[in-house]
Design an enzyme around this catalytic site. Sequence first.
Site, PDB file in Angstrom:
ATOM      1  N   CYS A   1      61.000  29.971  36.823  1.00  7.44           N
ATOM      2  CA  CYS A   1      60.098  31.116  36.694  1.00  7.44           C
ATOM      3  C   CYS A   1      60.986  32.348  36.836  1.00  7.44           C
ATOM      4  O   CYS A   1      61.620  32.548  37.870  1.00  7.44           O
ATOM      5  CB  CYS A   1      59.061  31.028  37.818  1.00  7.44           C
ATOM      6  SG  CYS A   1      57.942  32.425  37.855  1.00  7.44           S
TER       7      CYS A   1
ATOM      8  N   GLU B   1      63.973  38.158  41.670  1.00  7.78           N
ATOM      9  CA  GLU B   1      63.926  36.774  42.121  1.00  7.78           C
ATOM     10  C   GLU B   1      63.589  35.825  40.981  1.00  7.78           C
ATOM     11  O   GLU B   1      62.908  36.202  40.022  1.00  7.78           O
ATOM     12  CB  GLU B   1      62.870  36.627  43.229  1.00  7.78           C
ATOM     13  CG  GLU B   1      63.319  37.285  44.515  1.00  7.78           C
ATOM     14  CD  GLU B   1      62.283  37.241  45.634  1.00  7.78           C
ATOM     15  OE1 GLU B   1      62.708  37.136  46.795  1.00  7.78           O
ATOM     16  OE2 GLU B   1      61.068  37.326  45.370  1.00  7.78           O
TER      17      GLU B   1
ATOM     18  N   CYS C   1      53.109  32.249  42.922  1.00  8.44           N
ATOM     19  CA  CYS C   1      52.565  33.298  42.050  1.00  8.44           C
ATOM     20  C   CYS C   1      52.166  34.521  42.853  1.00  8.44           C
ATOM     21  O   CYS C   1      51.421  34.430  43.825  1.00  8.44           O
ATOM     22  CB  CYS C   1      51.305  32.810  41.339  1.00  8.44           C
ATOM     23  SG  CYS C   1      51.547  31.330  40.394  1.00  8.44           S
TER      24      CYS C   1
ATOM     25  N   CYS D   1      56.968  45.782  39.190  1.00  7.50           N
ATOM     26  CA  CYS D   1      55.976  45.733  38.112  1.00  7.50           C
ATOM     27  C   CYS D   1      55.100  46.974  38.194  1.00  7.50           C
ATOM     28  O   CYS D   1      54.785  47.436  39.287  1.00  7.50           O
ATOM     29  CB  CYS D   1      55.107  44.478  38.259  1.00  7.50           C
ATOM     30  SG  CYS D   1      53.919  44.243  36.913  1.00  7.50           S
TER      31      CYS D   1
ATOM     32  N   GLY E   1      57.355  41.322  37.170  1.00  6.39           N
ATOM     33  CA  GLY E   1      57.293  42.151  35.976  1.00  6.39           C
ATOM     34  C   GLY E   1      56.271  41.727  34.949  1.00  6.39           C
ATOM     35  O   GLY E   1      55.729  40.627  34.991  1.00  6.39           O
TER      36      GLY E   1
ATOM     37  N   CYS F   1      48.279  45.339  40.003  1.00  8.49           N
ATOM     38  CA  CYS F   1      47.190  44.431  40.380  1.00  8.49           C
ATOM     39  C   CYS F   1      47.159  44.330  41.913  1.00  8.49           C
ATOM     40  O   CYS F   1      48.182  44.029  42.527  1.00  8.49           O
ATOM     41  CB  CYS F   1      47.392  43.053  39.752  1.00  8.49           C
ATOM     42  SG  CYS F   1      47.530  43.133  37.951  1.00  8.49           S
TER      43      CYS F   1
ATOM     44  N   CYS G   1      48.602  41.251  44.042  1.00  5.72           N
ATOM     45  CA  CYS G   1      49.939  40.753  43.727  1.00  5.72           C
ATOM     46  C   CYS G   1      50.999  41.573  44.459  1.00  5.72           C
ATOM     47  O   CYS G   1      51.026  42.805  44.354  1.00  5.72           O
ATOM     48  CB  CYS G   1      50.163  40.835  42.215  1.00  5.72           C
ATOM     49  SG  CYS G   1      51.818  40.350  41.698  1.00  5.72           S
TER      50      CYS G   1
ATOM     51  N   ASN H   1      47.360  33.173  46.532  1.00  3.13           N
ATOM     52  CA  ASN H   1      48.435  33.091  47.517  1.00  3.13           C
ATOM     53  C   ASN H   1      48.399  34.343  48.384  1.00  3.13           C
ATOM     54  O   ASN H   1      48.122  35.435  47.886  1.00  3.13           O
ATOM     55  CB  ASN H   1      49.791  32.996  46.808  1.00  3.13           C
ATOM     56  CG  ASN H   1      49.919  31.696  46.051  1.00  3.13           C
ATOM     57  OD1 ASN H   1      49.731  30.620  46.618  1.00  3.13           O
ATOM     58  ND2 ASN H   1      50.213  31.781  44.760  1.00  3.13           N
TER      59      ASN H   1
ATOM     60  N   LEU I   1      43.691  36.677  33.303  1.00  7.56           N
ATOM     61  CA  LEU I   1      42.352  37.251  33.125  1.00  7.56           C
ATOM     62  C   LEU I   1      41.722  37.598  34.478  1.00  7.56           C
ATOM     63  O   LEU I   1      41.288  38.712  34.698  1.00  7.56           O
ATOM     64  CB  LEU I   1      41.465  36.269  32.343  1.00  7.56           C
ATOM     65  CG  LEU I   1      40.151  36.863  31.865  1.00  7.56           C
ATOM     66  CD1 LEU I   1      40.379  37.833  30.714  1.00  7.56           C
ATOM     67  CD2 LEU I   1      39.164  35.766  31.447  1.00  7.56           C
TER      68      LEU I   1
HETATM   69  N1  SAH Z   1      52.706  40.335  34.773  1.00  4.40           N
HETATM   70  C1  SAH Z   1      52.496  39.057  34.145  1.00  4.40           C
HETATM   71  C2  SAH Z   1      53.508  38.022  34.599  1.00  4.40           C
HETATM   72  C3  SAH Z   1      53.372  37.605  36.055  1.00  4.40           C
HETATM   73  S1  SAH Z   1      52.753  35.997  36.081  1.00  4.40           S
HETATM   74  C4  SAH Z   1      51.096  38.586  34.405  1.00  4.40           C
HETATM   75  O1  SAH Z   1      50.437  39.148  35.266  1.00  4.40           O
HETATM   76  O2  SAH Z   1      50.632  37.705  33.703  1.00  4.40           O
HETATM   77  C5  SAH Z   1      52.216  35.833  37.709  1.00  4.40           C
HETATM   78  C6  SAH Z   1      50.838  35.246  37.757  1.00  4.40           C
HETATM   79  O3  SAH Z   1      50.441  35.106  39.112  1.00  4.40           O
HETATM   80  C7  SAH Z   1      49.824  36.149  37.094  1.00  4.40           C
HETATM   81  O4  SAH Z   1      48.818  35.391  36.502  1.00  4.40           O
HETATM   82  C8  SAH Z   1      49.293  36.886  38.290  1.00  4.40           C
HETATM   83  O5  SAH Z   1      48.066  37.488  38.058  1.00  4.40           O
HETATM   84  C9  SAH Z   1      49.220  35.789  39.306  1.00  4.40           C
HETATM   85  N2  SAH Z   1      49.149  36.272  40.680  1.00  4.40           N
HETATM   86  C10 SAH Z   1      49.517  37.479  41.137  1.00  4.40           C
HETATM   87  N3  SAH Z   1      49.306  37.559  42.463  1.00  4.40           N
HETATM   88  C11 SAH Z   1      48.804  36.368  42.840  1.00  4.40           C
HETATM   89  C12 SAH Z   1      48.400  35.843  44.096  1.00  4.40           C
HETATM   90  N4  SAH Z   1      48.471  36.559  45.216  1.00  4.40           N
HETATM   91  N5  SAH Z   1      47.924  34.578  44.116  1.00  4.40           N
HETATM   92  C13 SAH Z   1      47.862  33.847  42.985  1.00  4.40           C
HETATM   93  N6  SAH Z   1      48.225  34.294  41.787  1.00  4.40           N
HETATM   94  C14 SAH Z   1      48.697  35.550  41.706  1.00  4.40           C
END
Ligand code: SAH
Length: 376
Positions: free
Chosen positions: A127, A114, A365, A134, A189, A138, A141, A322, A247
């Site tokens: 984006c 997507e 995100c 991925c 990813g 985490c 996510c 989110n 972070l």
């Molecule tokens: N894998 C890379 C690129 C993805 S960026 C990374 O993690 O940086 C997507 C961003 O959204 C990351 O900062 C991720 O941690 C954040 N994210 C993931 N799940 C989320 C959620 N449920 N709510 C808000 N941010 C989230």
Amino acid sequence: MTRSEKPAEINLVFDEPVLRKKSPKHLADFSPEDRRAFAQEQGLPGYRANQVANHYFTHFASEPDTWTDIPAAERLKMAELLTPRLIELVRSVTCDDGMTRKDLWKLHDGVLVETVLMRYADRTTVCISSQAGCGMDCPFCATGQAGLTRNLTAGEITAQIVASARSCALGEMPGGPTRLSNIVFMGMGEPMANYNAVMRALRNITDANPNGLGISARSVTVSTVGLVNGIEKLTQEGLPVTLAVSLHTPDDELRDSLVPINSRWKVKEVFAAADAYAEKTGRRYSIEYALIRDINDQTWRADLLGLLLKNRNAHVNLIPLNPTPGSKWTASRQEDEKEFVRILETYGVATTVRDTRGREIDGACGQLAASEQISS
Ligand code: SAH
């Protein structure tokens, strides 16, 4: 292997996952120098690569019948050989009166990814995804929870951007034709786990026309969970894209579970690599911090983050969590979010709360799961 049997040490970095039928080769997979040889391999004169690259990057792969510098009878064949279709649109969903659009793409092997296109008053950002799924796992996510399907090729990454640039140019977003101005590697990813393809795509974005899209490195953001070896490599590239580090908490104890790769590279090592990046490129980096109610939003964590960041060339981007399927966590209370911002500011740390676009269409995100089912 089930999720619970996964080894503590995640070992996906720079590895090519499962062998499968290779994606068709595309000129965007190659450097401008290698594109000539690629054309020759296809039985074409080398200079055709430049001509087709020009159409691809300057006119966004517009219909081959407009390629007047190539004999009419050869255009289609040329397009098929040098710029085969790598992504096919399955569905678009929009919100914010059409100013946010999520596109679902199918790759040659049926794999889905997507992209999210967002138009603002002063810019239009896409984006994009660097992998299908991925492997970083985490827990908050949706993409991470689905696991890694495969790396995308440079061509497949670039194709998402070119398609978005084309949509902008054709005036598909409300407000009329516009220019795609910003690209964020924040879709599906982990970009640093697909380093070479991402790097090629970054060159395709930043190289001047006709070799690339001619978008400035400053307008490109690469977000990472903190793969230190990738950040170190990027530092040496001489390409000052904006680095974003996910972070999510300043302490190793909690980060080990929120961002499992932390078991390999600790907070301190991630900061050291990001600092070296900032030093070398002169670019301030961002710290991404999803605020999760009662998990990482305590005042002491804001203090610890403020202390860590007060003398660093970094700013904080807070993301209200989110919702994702099956997650037991929710966004922080308004008052806790406010207090978190206030504390960071007492340390002089620049802080913004991200206006998350696309939540209603599962396009914000952490929500990208690339399912063909229409979510309710
Ligand atoms: N894998 C890379 C690129 C993805 S960026 C990374 O993690 O940086 C997507 C961003 O959204 C990351 O900062 C991720 O941690 C954040 N994210 C993931 N799940 C989320 C959620 N449920 N709510 C808000 N941010 C989230």
